[in-house]
Each structure stands twice: as C-alpha cells, then as structure tokens.
Design an enzyme around this catalytic site. Structure first.
Site, short mmCIF file in Angstrom:
data_model
loop_
_atom_site.label_atom_id
_atom_site.label_comp_id
_atom_site.label_asym_id
_atom_site.label_seq_id
_atom_site.Cartn_x
_atom_site.Cartn_y
_atom_site.Cartn_z
N ASN A 249 -4.12 -5.66 8.97
CA ASN A 249 -4.95 -5.62 7.75
C ASN A 249 -5.04 -7.00 7.11
O ASN A 249 -6.06 -7.36 6.52
CB ASN A 249 -4.44 -4.54 6.78
CG ASN A 249 -3.19 -4.94 6.05
OD1 ASN A 249 -3.24 -5.68 5.09
ND2 ASN A 249 -2.04 -4.45 6.51
N HIS B 86 -1.57 -3.40 19.66
CA HIS B 86 -1.07 -3.16 18.30
C HIS B 86 -0.28 -1.85 18.33
O HIS B 86 -0.69 -0.89 18.98
CB HIS B 86 -2.24 -3.07 17.31
CG HIS B 86 -1.79 -3.00 15.88
ND1 HIS B 86 -1.42 -1.82 15.29
CD2 HIS B 86 -1.62 -3.96 14.94
CE1 HIS B 86 -1.06 -2.06 14.03
NE2 HIS B 86 -1.18 -3.36 13.80
N SER C 229 1.35 -5.32 3.41
CA SER C 229 2.80 -5.31 3.61
C SER C 229 3.43 -6.62 3.09
O SER C 229 4.54 -6.98 3.47
CB SER C 229 3.13 -5.11 5.09
OG SER C 229 2.36 -5.98 5.88
N CYS D 18 2.90 6.28 8.50
CA CYS D 18 2.01 6.39 7.34
C CYS D 18 1.19 7.69 7.44
O CYS D 18 0.67 8.01 8.51
CB CYS D 18 1.07 5.19 7.31
SG CYS D 18 -0.21 5.38 6.05
N CYS E 269 0.86 -1.20 0.00
CA CYS E 269 0.00 0.00 0.00
C CYS E 269 0.90 1.25 0.00
O CYS E 269 2.12 1.16 0.16
CB CYS E 269 -0.88 0.00 1.25
SG CYS E 269 0.09 0.09 2.76
N CYS F 20 -8.35 3.08 6.38
CA CYS F 20 -7.66 3.69 5.23
C CYS F 20 -8.15 3.11 3.91
O CYS F 20 -8.79 2.04 3.87
CB CYS F 20 -6.15 3.52 5.37
SG CYS F 20 -5.59 1.85 5.03
N GLU G 131 0.05 0.62 16.30
CA GLU G 131 -0.69 1.83 15.88
C GLU G 131 -1.57 2.34 17.04
O GLU G 131 -1.64 3.53 17.30
CB GLU G 131 -1.56 1.52 14.65
CG GLU G 131 -2.28 2.76 14.13
CD GLU G 131 -3.14 2.46 12.90
OE1 GLU G 131 -2.79 1.56 12.10
OE2 GLU G 131 -4.16 3.14 12.74
S1 SF4 Z 1 -2.54 -0.26 5.55
FE1 SF4 Z 1 -1.48 0.96 7.13
S2 SF4 Z 1 0.41 1.62 6.14
FE2 SF4 Z 1 -1.01 0.97 4.49
S3 SF4 Z 1 -2.06 2.87 3.83
FE3 SF4 Z 1 -3.32 1.84 5.40
S4 SF4 Z 1 -2.70 2.83 7.31
FE4 SF4 Z 1 -1.10 3.26 5.83
#
Ligand code: SF4
Length: 288
Positions: free
Chosen positions: A230, A135, A272, A107, A13, A201, A137
């Site tokens: 994610n 986590h 990722s 990010c 991403c 996001c 974040e």
């Molecule tokens: S998955 Fe995480 S690192 Fe990727 S755009 Fe979304 S918030 Fe940002």
C-alpha cells in the site's frame, strides 16, 4: 521555511491495529505457549517488527520461502501467529500437524476475499485474481485452489485462456484504485460474463484519494517500508498526479537529501507506518 502539508488520514489502518492488538494480547497472556513465532512479518514495517523481536518474538522471514516452507524452520513447539496478509489453508493444517498453537491475525478485509473466492470455486467458477506475485497476501490467496489465475497486468490477461463461462474476478486489497479500472474493463471486454468484485480495502482507497486530491507541491514524501504494497502504491498515485515523490523508511534517508528550490512538501505514509516516524520527518524539515 518550507510549507508542509500532512496529508490525512495517516497512522495504522484497522487491519494493522487488529494484528498488533492480537500480538500484544498473546505476549501478555501468561498461558501462551512459548516460543512465539511470527510467520513472516506481522505487518510490513521493520521498526515495529524490531520492537517485537526485542520482546522475544521469533520472526520467520525469508523472502525466498513460502509461508509453508517457513514452517519447516520451527523446531520447538510453541505458538505461531499468522500475519495480517493471510495464509493459504495448507499452512493452517501443517501448523496443526506440527502441534503448534495457532493465532490468526489475518486482516478481516483479506478474510472476506478468501471466503468469497472459496464460495465461487465451490460453485464451479474459475477465478481471475489481480495481485502482485510473491506478495504474502497473493501467496495466501493462490494457495486456496489451482483454479485461481493470477494476473498482474493486461499483458497477463491477454495470455489467459479460460474455457468456462463462470468467471469471478477479484484482487489484492492494496492495489491502486487508479490502475485497476483499466484491468477490469479489459477483463470484461474479453470475458463479458465475468463477475467483477473490487476488493481494494477502504484504508487503501481513502489514502490514495487523499494523495490525488492534494494541492500540487514541490515534493511529496511517502514514509513506509519498501516491502509494503500500500505504501508503494501511494508513491505511484502521487507520481500519477505529476508530483515529484520519494519514498523513505525513516528520517535518516533525508539527511543527505538536498532541499534546494523546495518550498512546499506534502507527507503521507503507509498503513503500517507508526505515527512517530512521520513526526520525526516533519520535525526534521521544520528545522531546515
Ligand atoms: S491495508 Fe491491508 S491490513 Fe490494512 S485494512 Fe487494508 S487489507 Fe487490511
């Protein structure tokens, strides 16, 4: 032959690409103060992290420790890089006190969440933050202020007792778009004046939607790191659709997997997960 559907989009991403670009730039800059430390894993993928360890980057990673505590492991002044997940303000000040050069690879989506929470707190709001305890974040957000109430479920919400009409609600960027609505509705039921600001996001949203919109298959494979939020949510969404789903880190986990009665497979991956890990999985299945 097994029919394979590679669900798109896949690959890194924007936030992960950004973090990797920053780290590559730091590594190639001859003026970078050594050693180079990563405070936690830059992104949640052990294969990517191992490549950087081989290049001499020191990854400070201990699930039992906060980012603040991990800084205590640094004994030689150098450069510290904050991961894509973001860090709490105290981490910045402590790294400065330690005399480290600071590179922030947070990010941009996470930064927006930090900034909005800080603004609302300054305006006298209490914050309800929907996230996953422990986590990174979530840890980075909770460190902004003690006026942030973490909830992970409606049960947690039921235990909350906020005596303030001004409530701002937001969330971790990688939650499930299919779970969060119910929590938002319950919050509005309890606190009708609450301001709801969904911050899942874009990368997370479109990947989850793509999983939900896929055709039914015999098996869905999600490639990604077990610690990646994610990635875990992609598995959950696929299961919500009623598809048998497994999550693997790499093709090796398929070597003992039985493909009896499996005629169709869909494949997706976390934000990722490098593309080559998915290519290897597809190649292996194609050769079955
Ligand atoms: S998955 Fe995480 S690192 Fe990727 S755009 Fe979304 S918030 Fe940002």
């Amino acid at each position: 032959m097994i029919k394979i559907n590679r669900i798109e989009p896949q690959g890194f991403c924007g936030g992960v690409n950004n973090a990797i670009k920053i780290l590559d730039k730091v590594l190639s800059n001859s003026n970078t103060k050594k050693p180079i430390y990563l405070l936690g894993n830059l992104i949640h993928n052990k294969f990517v992290m191992n490549e950087y360890k081989e290049k001499g980057v020191i990854v400070l990673d201990n699930k039992e420790k906060t980012r603040l505590e991990l800084l205590d492991e640094i004994k030689t002044k150098g450069t510290v890089i904050f991961s894509a997940h973001g860090v709490e303000p105290k981490v910045y000040s402590k790294a400065k006190e330690l005399g480290l050069d600071i590179i922030d690879a947070t990010c941009p989506y996470v930064k927006v969440v930090h900034n909005k929470i800080s603004t609302y707190i300054n305006d006298g709001y209490q914050i309800i933050y929907i996230g996953t305890s422990k986590h990174p974040e979530c840890e980075g957000v909770l460190g902004i202020s003690k006026n942030i109430n973490l909830i992970t479920s409606i049960d947690d919400l039921n235990k909350l007792n906020i005596n303030n009409d001004k409530i701002y609600v937001t969330n971790q960027t990688t939650l499930s778009i299919y779970d969060i609505k119910e929590i938002f509705d319950s919050i509005l039921n309890k606190y009708p004046n609450a301001i709801i600001d969904d911050k899942i996001c874009n990368a997370t949203t479109i990947r989850q939607k793509a999983i939900m919109e896929q055709d039914i298959v015999d098996l869905c494979i999600i490639v990604g790191d077990p610690s990646s939020s994610n990635t875990k949510k992609l598995k959950k969404v696929s299961e919500l659709k009623g598809i048998k789903t497994i999550m693997i880190e790499s093709v090796k986990e398929l070597y003992n997997y039985s493909f009896d009665n499996i005629n169709s497979i869909s494949i997706s991956s976390g934000a990722s997960t490098p593309k080559y890990l998915v290519d290897e999985v597809i190649e292996y299945i194609n050769n079955k």
